[in-house]
Design a protein around this motif. Sequence first.
Motif, mmCIF file in Angstrom:
data_model
loop_
_atom_site.group_PDB
_atom_site.id
_atom_site.type_symbol
_atom_site.label_atom_id
_atom_site.label_comp_id
_atom_site.label_asym_id
_atom_site.label_seq_id
_atom_site.Cartn_x
_atom_site.Cartn_y
_atom_site.Cartn_z
ATOM 1 N N LEU A 32 0.860 -1.190 0.000
ATOM 2 C CA LEU A 32 0.000 0.000 0.000
ATOM 3 C C LEU A 32 0.894 1.236 0.000
ATOM 4 C CD1 LEU A 32 -2.389 -1.361 2.749
ATOM 5 C CD2 LEU A 32 -2.798 -1.340 0.295
ATOM 6 N N GLU A 33 0.772 2.063 -1.014
ATOM 7 C CA GLU A 33 1.677 3.200 -1.178
ATOM 8 C C GLU A 33 0.877 4.486 -1.341
ATOM 9 O OE1 GLU A 33 5.102 4.136 -1.224
ATOM 10 O OE2 GLU A 33 4.134 6.058 -1.634
ATOM 11 N N LYS A 34 1.259 5.454 -0.514
ATOM 12 C CA LYS A 34 0.564 6.746 -0.493
ATOM 13 C C LYS A 34 0.712 7.517 -1.813
ATOM 14 C CE LYS A 34 1.470 10.825 2.315
ATOM 15 N NZ LYS A 34 2.104 11.224 3.574
ATOM 16 N N SER A 35 1.900 7.474 -2.402
ATOM 17 C CA SER A 35 2.100 8.286 -3.612
ATOM 18 C C SER A 35 1.715 7.485 -4.860
ATOM 19 C CB SER A 35 3.551 8.761 -3.694
ATOM 20 O OG SER A 35 4.351 7.766 -4.260
ATOM 21 N N GLY A 36 1.923 8.102 -6.015
ATOM 22 C CA GLY A 36 1.463 7.482 -7.261
ATOM 23 C C GLY A 36 2.450 6.519 -7.880
ATOM 24 N N GLU A 37 3.648 6.387 -7.283
ATOM 25 C CA GLU A 37 4.626 5.467 -7.876
ATOM 26 C C GLU A 37 5.554 4.896 -6.810
ATOM 27 O OE1 GLU A 37 6.845 7.683 -10.750
ATOM 28 O OE2 GLU A 37 7.797 8.921 -9.228
ATOM 29 N N PRO A 38 6.255 3.804 -7.159
ATOM 30 C CA PRO A 38 7.131 3.190 -6.163
ATOM 31 C C PRO A 38 8.460 3.932 -6.037
ATOM 32 C CG PRO A 38 7.284 1.987 -8.240
ATOM 33 C CD PRO A 38 6.264 3.081 -8.446
ATOM 34 N N GLY A 39 9.227 3.611 -4.999
ATOM 35 C CA GLY A 39 10.611 4.109 -4.899
ATOM 36 C C GLY A 39 10.854 5.059 -3.737
ATOM 37 N N GLY A 40 9.816 5.790 -3.296
ATOM 38 C CA GLY A 40 10.019 6.727 -2.184
ATOM 39 C C GLY A 40 11.113 7.728 -2.517
ATOM 40 N N LYS A 41 12.170 7.736 -1.716
ATOM 41 C CA LYS A 41 13.247 8.719 -1.918
ATOM 42 C C LYS A 41 14.033 8.435 -3.194
ATOM 43 C CE LYS A 41 13.820 9.694 2.992
ATOM 44 N NZ LYS A 41 12.981 8.645 3.584
ATOM 45 N N VAL A 42 13.983 7.213 -3.682
ATOM 46 C CA VAL A 42 14.644 6.912 -4.964
ATOM 47 C C VAL A 42 13.649 7.288 -6.067
ATOM 48 C CG1 VAL A 42 15.895 5.190 -6.308
ATOM 49 C CG2 VAL A 42 15.726 4.930 -3.827
ATOM 50 N N ALA A 43 13.888 8.434 -6.680
ATOM 51 C CA ALA A 43 12.909 8.956 -7.645
ATOM 52 C C ALA A 43 13.649 9.558 -8.831
ATOM 53 C CB ALA A 43 12.050 10.026 -6.963
ATOM 54 N N GLN A 44 12.922 9.811 -9.894
ATOM 55 C CA GLN A 44 13.538 10.447 -11.067
ATOM 56 C C GLN A 44 12.525 11.390 -11.716
ATOM 57 O OE1 GLN A 44 14.464 7.614 -14.175
ATOM 58 N NE2 GLN A 44 12.322 7.112 -14.552
ATOM 59 N N TYR A 45 13.010 12.284 -12.554
ATOM 60 C CA TYR A 45 12.096 13.049 -13.401
ATOM 61 C C TYR A 45 12.761 13.334 -14.755
ATOM 62 C CZ TYR A 45 14.175 17.742 -12.871
ATOM 63 O OH TYR A 45 14.996 18.813 -12.919
ATOM 64 N N ASN A 46 11.924 13.545 -15.735
ATOM 65 C CA ASN A 46 12.399 13.836 -17.103
ATOM 66 C C ASN A 46 11.893 15.203 -17.496
ATOM 67 O OD1 ASN A 46 13.488 11.137 -18.302
ATOM 68 N ND2 ASN A 46 11.665 10.608 -17.152
ATOM 69 N N GLU A 47 12.757 15.973 -18.158
ATOM 70 C CA GLU A 47 12.321 17.302 -18.620
ATOM 71 C C GLU A 47 13.189 17.719 -19.798
ATOM 72 O OE1 GLU A 47 10.877 20.252 -15.610
ATOM 73 O OE2 GLU A 47 12.686 21.290 -16.300
ATOM 74 N N ALA A 48 12.559 18.113 -20.874
ATOM 75 C CA ALA A 48 13.245 18.673 -22.042
ATOM 76 C C ALA A 48 14.455 17.832 -22.482
ATOM 77 C CB ALA A 48 13.675 20.114 -21.727
ATOM 78 N N GLY A 49 14.266 16.511 -22.506
ATOM 79 C CA GLY A 49 15.346 15.633 -22.987
ATOM 80 C C GLY A 49 16.341 15.228 -21.914
ATOM 81 N N TYR A 50 16.188 15.776 -20.717
ATOM 82 C CA TYR A 50 17.091 15.419 -19.609
ATOM 83 C C TYR A 50 16.392 14.445 -18.674
ATOM 84 C CZ TYR A 50 19.828 19.565 -20.869
ATOM 85 O OH TYR A 50 20.586 20.501 -21.529
ATOM 86 N N ARG A 51 17.150 13.480 -18.127
ATOM 87 C CA ARG A 51 16.614 12.629 -17.059
ATOM 88 C C ARG A 51 17.464 12.866 -15.812
ATOM 89 N NH1 ARG A 51 17.148 8.292 -13.914
ATOM 90 N NH2 ARG A 51 19.336 8.276 -14.479
#
Length: 489
Positions: A32-51
């Motif tokens: 059961l996870e409060k946020s919308g995806e797994p990983g907690g503090k291990v997270a990533q984001y993508n923007e304008a060709g950058y990850r």
Amino acid sequence: MEKLVACVIGSGIGGLASALRLAARGYSVTVLEKSGEPGGKVAQYNEAGYRFDMGPSLFTLPYLVDELFGLFGRRRADYLKVITLPMTGNYFFSDGLNLKAWSNKEQFLNEVEKTGVNRGKMERYLAKQSFLYEHAADVFLFKSIHKLSTYTSAAGRKGMKALHRMDAFTSMHQRNVKSFGDSRLVQLFDRYATYNGSDPYRAPATLNMIAHLEHNTGAYFPEDGLFGIITAIKRLADEVGVRFYFNTEVTGLVTKGCRVTGVKTRDSVYPADLVVNNTDITLFYRDIMPNARMYRKLMKRERSSSALIFYWGVRTTSALDVHNILFSADYKAEFEGLFKTKELADDLTVYIFISKKAVAADAPDGCENWFVMVNAPENVGQDWEEEVLKARRIVLQKIKSALDFSIEPLIESERVITPQDIECRTGSVNGALYGHSSNSRLSAFKRHPNFSRQYKNLFFTGGSVHPGGGIPLCLASARIVDGLIGAGK
Ligand SMILES: Cc1cc2nc3c(=O)[nH]c(=O)nc-3n(C[C@H](O)[C@H](O)[C@H](O)COP(=O)(O)OP(=O)(O)OC[C@H]3O[C@@H](n4cnc5c(N)ncnc54)[C@H](O)[C@@H]3O)c2cc1C
């Protein structure tokens, strides 16, 4: 026969590893996870060709991840490719020295000679850290230190025999000064205190063994970046039938006598024969199993440091490596700021992590993804807008003086996170990255155990409980929980 049901609260790395271990034991597992995806503090984001990896950037002891795949007779390499980094850190000191910490020991020892310190001194130092790890890890990191049986086990006896050599009565900094004399090597090895958010001027020298992990066993990097670890583990969990419910906040437990029988969310109750909590332990006692005494006790303990991070997409191809450190001239003042005054110092050590150097797809051609981090105090209500402006000014100046070029005109995308953002996004108290600090000899023993003294079938995993924060230790906590369940404790 009906399978027993296990509920895991939270899908941080510790929760995911526990879910897999429970599935391997034959439980029907729900996460059961409060946020919308797994990983907690291990997270990533993508923007304008950058990850960007948003949280962890350093990865040691990959065999702890391999073990999870091995539980189901699978090979980690079929899910996640990991490379060994040729350089663990590219260090720039305030006096102009650039020292490259090569993974190859011979190459590193040659580099150390630049400081005038004899290579034999470094060899002896690293051998000592290896000794500490070999004798301490099995008992203090991979077992529950809150169970008597740990100390009577073979690992416990080995650890106890070496107790007088554990270097617990001096600080990391004092030991490093005695070992090297050279202030640059002292600063380089003092830095390992920050790997669990602690202060080298107070943390026991036993923690110098953290250096063993990088210098003796190696620094690694997943080919898809750090978030690749989460993607791979989640894929395995899906394949072996672990069920995930995202955007599902746990609000309480249902108990009967000395057992937990279910987990409550706002609109449901999930029946459970066993529960593993992966949320911050302090908030667990405030929000999930309210216990004012425990909450107050845990709030009083000193927490680890936090971080202030700029994620910059930059139009350049620098001569930097994956992990780069531009040291401040006054390390002591930085730690005073982190733990005493809770303010950023006037000179800061700047960590620049460029995953593009290992993962070509992480930034467009001719560009790089710079994760620029300074250690920051936990969030106690500072004016973070002001602190961001101050940090940005210092960081830009430091890059100019240490690397001899101006990065500001090359920044084409920018995002910033503060300890307050880390607190909001990951639910860690005051944005501490690693739960409680390890600034005293007793910190390890004061960390919350991996089991509940009140409920026989309630267990705890993750960075805020024993053995502490960081990916390897969270994986170790899942292994300890597994061992306790297996032993019927
Ligand atoms: C910026 C940053 C840099 C870091 N750098 C490194 C590094 O280089 N190397 C390293 O090894 N470690 C690093 N760390 C530390 C490492 O990321 C953590 O120690 C580790 O990921 C914590 O994992 P965890 O298992 O404790 O779970 P967490 O990541 O804390 O996840 C807990 C999960 O529980 C969920 N949750 C909370 N409350 C509830 C609820 N009521 N109901 C349901 N779900 C809930 C949260 O949404 C979250 O997904 C870093 C951390 C940060 C933030």
